[in-house]
Design a protein around this motif. Structure first.
Motif, PDB file in Angstrom:
ATOM      1  N   ASP A   1       0.828  -1.212   0.000  1.00 39.23           N
ATOM      2  CA  ASP A   1       0.000   0.000   0.000  1.00 39.23           C
ATOM      3  C   ASP A   1       0.862   1.261   0.000  1.00 39.23           C
ATOM      4  OD1 ASP A   1       0.906  -0.452   2.607  1.00 39.23           O
ATOM      5  OD2 ASP A   1      -0.849   0.471   3.520  1.00 39.23           O
ATOM      6  N   VAL A   2       2.180   1.100  -0.066  1.00 32.42           N
ATOM      7  CA  VAL A   2       3.100   2.246  -0.040  1.00 32.42           C
ATOM      8  C   VAL A   2       4.239   2.061  -1.058  1.00 32.42           C
ATOM      9  CG1 VAL A   2       2.633   3.030   2.323  1.00 32.42           C
ATOM     10  CG2 VAL A   2       4.247   1.162   1.943  1.00 32.42           C
ATOM     11  N   PRO A   3       3.937   1.794  -2.330  1.00 34.87           N
ATOM     12  CA  PRO A   3       4.999   1.481  -3.278  1.00 34.87           C
ATOM     13  C   PRO A   3       5.996   2.618  -3.513  1.00 34.87           C
ATOM     14  CG  PRO A   3       2.918   1.744  -4.432  1.00 34.87           C
ATOM     15  CD  PRO A   3       2.611   1.751  -2.962  1.00 34.87           C
ATOM     16  N   ILE A   4       5.525   3.859  -3.570  1.00 37.95           N
ATOM     17  CA  ILE A   4       6.457   4.976  -3.797  1.00 37.95           C
ATOM     18  C   ILE A   4       7.345   5.175  -2.579  1.00 37.95           C
ATOM     19  CG2 ILE A   4       6.626   7.485  -4.096  1.00 37.95           C
ATOM     20  CD1 ILE A   4       4.178   7.330  -5.892  1.00 37.95           C
ATOM     21  N   TRP A   5       6.724   5.234  -1.422  1.00 35.87           N
ATOM     22  CA  TRP A   5       7.433   5.465  -0.168  1.00 35.87           C
ATOM     23  C   TRP A   5       8.464   4.371   0.080  1.00 35.87           C
ATOM     24  CZ3 TRP A   5       3.746   6.687   4.496  1.00 35.87           C
ATOM     25  CH2 TRP A   5       4.319   7.645   5.313  1.00 35.87           C
ATOM     26  N   ASP A   6       8.042   3.135  -0.016  1.00 35.71           N
ATOM     27  CA  ASP A   6       8.916   1.991   0.213  1.00 35.71           C
ATOM     28  C   ASP A   6      10.071   1.997  -0.794  1.00 35.71           C
ATOM     29  OD1 ASP A   6       9.785  -0.369   1.402  1.00 35.71           O
ATOM     30  OD2 ASP A   6       8.172  -1.608   0.599  1.00 35.71           O
ATOM     31  N   SER A   7       9.781   2.350  -2.035  1.00 30.93           N
ATOM     32  CA  SER A   7      10.789   2.350  -3.093  1.00 30.93           C
ATOM     33  C   SER A   7      11.847   3.426  -2.885  1.00 30.93           C
ATOM     34  CB  SER A   7      10.128   2.542  -4.462  1.00 30.93           C
ATOM     35  OG  SER A   7       9.250   1.492  -4.737  1.00 30.93           O
ATOM     36  N   ILE A   8      11.426   4.613  -2.490  1.00 36.82           N
ATOM     37  CA  ILE A   8      12.390   5.708  -2.334  1.00 36.82           C
ATOM     38  C   ILE A   8      13.295   5.490  -1.124  1.00 36.82           C
ATOM     39  CG2 ILE A   8      11.029   7.381  -1.000  1.00 36.82           C
ATOM     40  CD1 ILE A   8      12.101   9.476  -3.105  1.00 36.82           C
ATOM     41  N   VAL A   9      12.726   4.986  -0.029  1.00 46.59           N
ATOM     42  CA  VAL A   9      13.553   4.663   1.144  1.00 46.59           C
ATOM     43  C   VAL A   9      14.622   3.642   0.749  1.00 46.59           C
ATOM     44  CG1 VAL A   9      13.546   3.484   3.388  1.00 46.59           C
ATOM     45  CG2 VAL A   9      11.826   5.216   2.898  1.00 46.59           C
ATOM     46  N   SER A  10      14.196   2.620   0.047  1.00 48.61           N
ATOM     47  CA  SER A  10      15.109   1.547  -0.332  1.00 48.61           C
ATOM     48  C   SER A  10      16.143   2.015  -1.344  1.00 48.61           C
ATOM     49  CB  SER A  10      14.321   0.360  -0.879  1.00 48.61           C
ATOM     50  OG  SER A  10      13.510  -0.169   0.146  1.00 48.61           O
ATOM     51  N   ALA A  11      15.754   2.856  -2.298  1.00 50.08           N
ATOM     52  CA  ALA A  11      16.687   3.315  -3.328  1.00 50.08           C
ATOM     53  C   ALA A  11      17.881   4.056  -2.721  1.00 50.08           C
ATOM     54  CB  ALA A  11      15.955   4.207  -4.331  1.00 50.08           C
ATOM     55  N   PHE A  12      17.610   4.987  -1.806  1.00 47.97           N
ATOM     56  CA  PHE A  12      18.714   5.724  -1.176  1.00 47.97           C
ATOM     57  C   PHE A  12      19.532   4.826  -0.251  1.00 47.97           C
ATOM     58  CE2 PHE A  12      16.408   9.477  -2.617  1.00 47.97           C
ATOM     59  CZ  PHE A  12      17.461  10.250  -3.074  1.00 47.97           C
ATOM     60  N   ALA A  13      18.871   3.902   0.405  1.00 49.23           N
ATOM     61  CA  ALA A  13      19.596   2.983   1.289  1.00 49.23           C
ATOM     62  C   ALA A  13      20.507   2.049   0.487  1.00 49.23           C
ATOM     63  CB  ALA A  13      18.614   2.183   2.136  1.00 49.23           C
ATOM     64  N   TRP A  14      20.041   1.590  -0.684  1.00 49.30           N
ATOM     65  CA  TRP A  14      20.884   0.729  -1.526  1.00 49.30           C
ATOM     66  C   TRP A  14      22.179   1.451  -1.879  1.00 49.30           C
ATOM     67  CZ3 TRP A  14      20.143  -3.893  -4.741  1.00 49.30           C
ATOM     68  CH2 TRP A  14      19.076  -4.681  -4.305  1.00 49.30           C
ATOM     69  N   ALA A  15      22.051   2.704  -2.299  1.00 52.93           N
ATOM     70  CA  ALA A  15      23.233   3.475  -2.684  1.00 52.93           C
ATOM     71  C   ALA A  15      24.126   3.763  -1.479  1.00 52.93           C
ATOM     72  CB  ALA A  15      22.806   4.772  -3.362  1.00 52.93           C
ATOM     73  N   GLY A  16      23.507   4.110  -0.350  1.00 51.80           N
ATOM     74  CA  GLY A  16      24.280   4.392   0.854  1.00 51.80           C
ATOM     75  C   GLY A  16      25.049   3.180   1.344  1.00 51.80           C
ATOM     76  N   MET A  17      24.413   2.030   1.295  1.00 52.92           N
ATOM     77  CA  MET A  17      25.085   0.807   1.741  1.00 52.92           C
ATOM     78  C   MET A  17      26.233   0.438   0.812  1.00 52.92           C
ATOM     79  SD  MET A  17      25.067  -1.244   4.204  1.00 52.92           S
ATOM     80  CE  MET A  17      25.705  -2.850   4.659  1.00 52.92           C
ATOM     81  N   TRP A  18      26.076   0.690  -0.484  1.00 56.18           N
ATOM     82  CA  TRP A  18      27.165   0.438  -1.422  1.00 56.18           C
ATOM     83  C   TRP A  18      28.374   1.318  -1.069  1.00 56.18           C
ATOM     84  CZ3 TRP A  18      29.585   3.397  -5.335  1.00 56.18           C
ATOM     85  CH2 TRP A  18      30.441   2.665  -6.166  1.00 56.18           C
ATOM     86  N   LEU A  19      28.097   2.593  -0.744  1.00 51.35           N
ATOM     87  CA  LEU A  19      29.189   3.492  -0.350  1.00 51.35           C
ATOM     88  C   LEU A  19      29.807   3.079   0.982  1.00 51.35           C
ATOM     89  CD1 LEU A  19      27.885   7.044  -1.350  1.00 51.35           C
ATOM     90  CD2 LEU A  19      29.695   5.710  -2.448  1.00 51.35           C
ATOM     91  N   MET A  20      28.981   2.594   1.921  1.00 49.01           N
ATOM     92  CA  MET A  20      29.547   2.162   3.199  1.00 49.01           C
ATOM     93  C   MET A  20      30.469   0.974   3.001  1.00 49.01           C
ATOM     94  SD  MET A  20      28.001   1.029   6.889  1.00 49.01           S
ATOM     95  CE  MET A  20      27.841   2.685   7.512  1.00 49.01           C
ATOM     96  N   ALA A  21      30.052   0.028   2.169  1.00 50.21           N
ATOM     97  CA  ALA A  21      30.885  -1.144   1.914  1.00 50.21           C
ATOM     98  C   ALA A  21      32.218  -0.730   1.296  1.00 50.21           C
ATOM     99  CB  ALA A  21      30.160  -2.123   0.995  1.00 50.21           C
ATOM    100  N   LYS A  22      32.218   0.368   0.533  1.00 51.54           N
ATOM    101  CA  LYS A  22      33.446   0.891  -0.071  1.00 51.54           C
ATOM    102  C   LYS A  22      34.199   1.813   0.895  1.00 51.54           C
ATOM    103  CE  LYS A  22      33.105  -0.719  -4.313  1.00 51.54           C
ATOM    104  NZ  LYS A  22      34.136  -1.584  -4.868  1.00 51.54           N
ATOM    105  N   ARG A  23      33.643   1.993   2.075  1.00 46.67           N
ATOM    106  CA  ARG A  23      34.188   2.856   3.130  1.00 46.67           C
ATOM    107  C   ARG A  23      34.318   4.304   2.662  1.00 46.67           C
ATOM    108  NH1 ARG A  23      38.447  -0.047   7.179  1.00 46.67           N
ATOM    109  NH2 ARG A  23      37.440   0.600   9.078  1.00 46.67           N
TER     110      ARG A  23
END
Length: 196
Positions: free
Chosen positions: A119-141
């Motif tokens: 029931d929240v496809p936009i909200w859920d998608s945007i939270v996840s999109a930024f988190a995916w990118a942030g986690m990729w940067l964290m893994a790269k330190r």
């Protein structure tokens, strides 16, 4: 009201939040052991997110699991078999970050809108999109991981409240505060190393 919230909160949610707090605090201090707590918290969070029909968050946590294992190995051994150091994101990496945010948002939104009962496809998608990118940067330190993760955290707070996941809303607030502190601490470590 508060008693009802506490009674309705599953043990998976309680432990997932506790382990996640330990993870982000250790990451703030640039400690590679943060990933062990992260992995435990992620496994528990997978159950909570699936049961709450937050499918992008569920998929995000599978990604977190993979990136946590990768990050643990990369932080410890890096490309040169030595522990990798904190660095800033370069232009090429910002391009990759933009691609991760845009493509993951499109994929999540399309999938959630067409193949789930979210029931929240936009909200859920945007939270996840930024988190995916942030986690990729964290893994790269990379220093800027904290910024992207905080964009995700601030949007996540009302989403978790909407889904009655109050502990995860509180966790998002804690993560937001720790990410500010983490950014400042990592920047100090980076500046000290560059000035040495």
């Amino acid at each position: 009201m508060m008693k009802e919230i506490i009674l309705q909160t599953t043990w998976q949610e309680w432990l997932g939040v506790v382990f996640s707090i330990f993870q982000v605090v250790l990451a703030r201090y640039n400690n590679p052991k943060n990933y062990f707590f992260g992995i435990a918290g992620i496994l528990l969070t997978l159950v909570v997110m699936f049961n709450s029909k937050l499918y992008a968050e569920f998929t995000l946590n599978i990604y977190y699991l993979v990136m946590s294992i990768y990050g643990l190995l990369y932080w410890k051994y890096g490309q040169h078999k030595d522990e990798i150091e904190i660095s800033k994101t370069n232009t090429k990496e910002w391009g990759i970050v933009s691609l991760i945010v845009l493509s993951s948002f499109i994929i999540f939104y399309f999938s959630l809108s067409n193949f789930t009962d979210s029931d929240v496809p936009i909200w859920d998608s945007i939270v996840s999109a930024f988190a995916w990118a942030g986690m990729w940067l964290m893994a790269k330190r990379k220093l800027e991981n904290w910024v992207l993760l905080n964009i995700s955290n601030i949007i996540s707070i009302p989403l978790m409240i909407h889904k009655d996941l109050y502990l995860y809303a509180i966790l998002s607030i804690i993560l937001f505060c720790v990410a500010i502190s983490g950014y400042l601490n990592w920047r100090k470590i980076l500046n000290n190393r560059q000035n040495a």
